[in-house]
Design a protein around this motif. Structure first.
Motif, PDB file in Angstrom:
ATOM      1  N   TRP A  99      -2.993  -5.571  21.310  1.00  0.00           N
ATOM      2  CA  TRP A  99      -1.767  -5.406  20.609  1.00  0.00           C
ATOM      3  C   TRP A  99      -1.675  -4.032  20.262  1.00  0.00           C
ATOM      4  O   TRP A  99      -0.892  -3.216  20.020  1.00  0.00           O
ATOM      5  CB  TRP A  99      -1.342  -6.480  19.579  1.00  0.00           C
ATOM      6  CG  TRP A  99       0.053  -6.153  18.921  1.00  0.00           C
ATOM      7  CD1 TRP A  99       1.080  -6.850  19.300  1.00  0.00           C
ATOM      8  CD2 TRP A  99       0.211  -5.528  17.517  1.00  0.00           C
ATOM      9  NE1 TRP A  99       2.368  -6.306  18.216  1.00  0.00           N
ATOM     10  CE2 TRP A  99       1.505  -5.509  17.333  1.00  0.00           C
ATOM     11  CE3 TRP A  99      -0.549  -4.815  16.460  1.00  0.00           C
ATOM     12  CZ2 TRP A  99       2.153  -4.938  16.208  1.00  0.00           C
ATOM     13  CZ3 TRP A  99       0.082  -4.297  15.661  1.00  0.00           C
ATOM     14  CH2 TRP A  99       1.227  -4.366  15.317  1.00  0.00           C
ATOM     15  N   HIS A 100      -2.770  -3.658  19.358  1.00  0.00           N
ATOM     16  CA  HIS A 100      -2.766  -2.591  18.446  1.00  0.00           C
ATOM     17  C   HIS A 100      -2.731  -1.079  19.412  1.00  0.00           C
ATOM     18  O   HIS A 100      -2.487  -0.139  18.638  1.00  0.00           O
ATOM     19  CB  HIS A 100      -4.238  -2.315  17.773  1.00  0.00           C
ATOM     20  CG  HIS A 100      -5.381  -2.373  18.741  1.00  0.00           C
ATOM     21  ND1 HIS A 100      -6.019  -1.175  19.178  1.00  0.00           N
ATOM     22  CD2 HIS A 100      -6.253  -3.392  19.211  1.00  0.00           C
ATOM     23  CE1 HIS A 100      -7.018  -1.498  19.778  1.00  0.00           C
ATOM     24  NE2 HIS A 100      -7.139  -2.764  19.888  1.00  0.00           N
ATOM     25  N   LYS A 152       1.535   0.913  17.308  1.00  0.00           N
ATOM     26  CA  LYS A 152       1.111   1.801  16.341  1.00  0.00           C
ATOM     27  C   LYS A 152       2.621   2.231  15.599  1.00  0.00           C
ATOM     28  O   LYS A 152       3.448   2.475  16.371  1.00  0.00           O
ATOM     29  CB  LYS A 152       0.694   3.195  16.638  1.00  0.00           C
ATOM     30  CG  LYS A 152       0.076   3.976  15.384  1.00  0.00           C
ATOM     31  CD  LYS A 152      -0.663   4.986  15.874  1.00  0.00           C
ATOM     32  CE  LYS A 152      -1.242   6.223  15.233  1.00  0.00           C
ATOM     33  NZ  LYS A 152      -1.909   5.700  13.958  1.00  0.00           N
ATOM     34  N   HIS A 168       0.001  -2.228   9.779  1.00  0.00           N
ATOM     35  CA  HIS A 168      -1.278  -3.046  10.561  1.00  0.00           C
ATOM     36  C   HIS A 168      -2.523  -1.853  10.376  1.00  0.00           C
ATOM     37  O   HIS A 168      -2.027  -0.771  10.130  1.00  0.00           O
ATOM     38  CB  HIS A 168      -1.246  -2.920  12.136  1.00  0.00           C
ATOM     39  CG  HIS A 168      -2.064  -3.753  12.863  1.00  0.00           C
ATOM     40  ND1 HIS A 168      -3.127  -2.969  13.384  1.00  0.00           N
ATOM     41  CD2 HIS A 168      -2.419  -5.053  13.220  1.00  0.00           C
ATOM     42  CE1 HIS A 168      -3.982  -3.673  14.052  1.00  0.00           C
ATOM     43  NE2 HIS A 168      -3.503  -4.955  14.023  1.00  0.00           N
ATOM     44  N   VAL A 188      -4.051  -0.490  12.369  1.00  0.00           N
ATOM     45  CA  VAL A 188      -4.152   0.672  13.334  1.00  0.00           C
ATOM     46  C   VAL A 188      -3.094   1.813  12.844  1.00  0.00           C
ATOM     47  O   VAL A 188      -3.297   2.946  13.336  1.00  0.00           O
ATOM     48  CB  VAL A 188      -3.264   0.012  14.783  1.00  0.00           C
ATOM     49  CG1 VAL A 188      -1.811  -0.043  14.647  1.00  0.00           C
ATOM     50  CG2 VAL A 188      -3.425   1.178  15.888  1.00  0.00           C
ATOM     51  N   TRP A 197      -8.350   4.475  10.943  1.00  0.00           N
ATOM     52  CA  TRP A 197      -8.165   4.099  12.252  1.00  0.00           C
ATOM     53  C   TRP A 197      -8.097   5.462  13.093  1.00  0.00           C
ATOM     54  O   TRP A 197      -8.821   5.506  14.389  1.00  0.00           O
ATOM     55  CB  TRP A 197      -6.979   3.205  12.727  1.00  0.00           C
ATOM     56  CG  TRP A 197      -7.115   2.598  13.791  1.00  0.00           C
ATOM     57  CD1 TRP A 197      -7.035   3.009  15.215  1.00  0.00           C
ATOM     58  CD2 TRP A 197      -7.092   1.111  14.070  1.00  0.00           C
ATOM     59  NE1 TRP A 197      -6.938   1.896  16.095  1.00  0.00           N
ATOM     60  CE2 TRP A 197      -7.241   0.976  15.454  1.00  0.00           C
ATOM     61  CE3 TRP A 197      -7.353  -0.100  13.184  1.00  0.00           C
ATOM     62  CZ2 TRP A 197      -7.336  -0.528  16.254  1.00  0.00           C
ATOM     63  CZ3 TRP A 197      -7.526  -1.151  13.694  1.00  0.00           C
ATOM     64  CH2 TRP A 197      -7.412  -1.590  15.111  1.00  0.00           C
TER      65      TRP A 197
END
Ligand SMILES: [Zn+2]
Length: 216
Positions: A179-180, A184, A192, A194, A199
């Motif tokens: 998902w990440h 973004k 999140h 991300v 990150w």
């Protein structure tokens, strides 16, 4: 628990075409165990299934240091208190045997009773902790004799790579794990990890790692 069930099913059934008939037999046995684990604690019980009920009780035993004898007593009483068709196991021996079926490949490493060291690598064969001198083996409470071969303390380690591989074998979990990579935040709001600077820093530093949607 049903997540665990889906995971096992995906893991083993997706491999079904690549495994030998003997392995297929063990897969069938495992799936029967899983079905057993999903049985309600007693007919009409909506709160607990067999596996979670046993795990909750066994955890209490471990956290509070209950002896096998006291746990056996408790299991027998609970079994007697519940409706007659209940599937609660009646002894610590059968509980351990049942839970071992779901062993996710944990490695057991003997440790110093005071947590100073792990008995691995260069001190793998030592009988005493090189830092505090305590015995690696249990002492008999009554006779005070050392019970060589019975570890005083054990660390259970679940190697992360095997768990990741299993997780990626479940299509639903694999989608969540990626998902990440494509979600973004684009509006500047952080939703999140991300979206964080940390990150970005990791992605900049290891572009090869960053370019794989399966990176974790
Ligand atoms: Zn020690």
């Amino acid at each position: 628990m049903s997540d665990a069930f889906n995971l096992y099913e995906a893991t083993y059934m997706q491999d079904a075409d690549f495994i030998t008939p003997l392995d297929k037999k063990s897969v069938i046995i495992l799936l029967q165990f899983l079905e057993d684990a999903e049985t309600p604690l007693y007919q009409g019980c909506t709160k607990y299934k067999k596996l979670p009920a046993i795990v909750v009780l066994y955890r209490l035993k471990a956290v509070n240091g209950w002896s096998d004898k006291s746990f056996n007593g408790l299991l027998e009483i609970l079994h007697d208190m519940l409706p007659i068709d209940n599937v609660l196991l009646k002894s610590v021996y059968s509980v351990r045997k049942f839970l071992n079926t779901f062993d996710l490949g944990c490695e057991k490493i003997h440790t110093c009773i005071n947590d100073y060291c792990l008995f691995s690598k260069e001190i793998e064969n030592e009988d005493k902790c090189p830092i505090c001198g305590s015995s690696r083996w249990q002492e008999d409470e009554r006779t005070k004799k050392i019970r060589k071969g019975v570890p005083a303390k054990v660390l259970r380690y679940f190697p992360i790579m095997r768990r990741f591989r299993r997780m990626f074998r479940s299509p639903k979990l694999a989608e969540n794990l990626r998902w990440h990579f494509s979600n973004k935040s684009e509006d500047g709001h952080m939703r999140h990890p991300v979206d964080s600077l940390a990150w970005d820093y990791i992605n900049d530093k290891w572009p090869d790692f960053a370019s794989d949607p399966r990176n974790l």
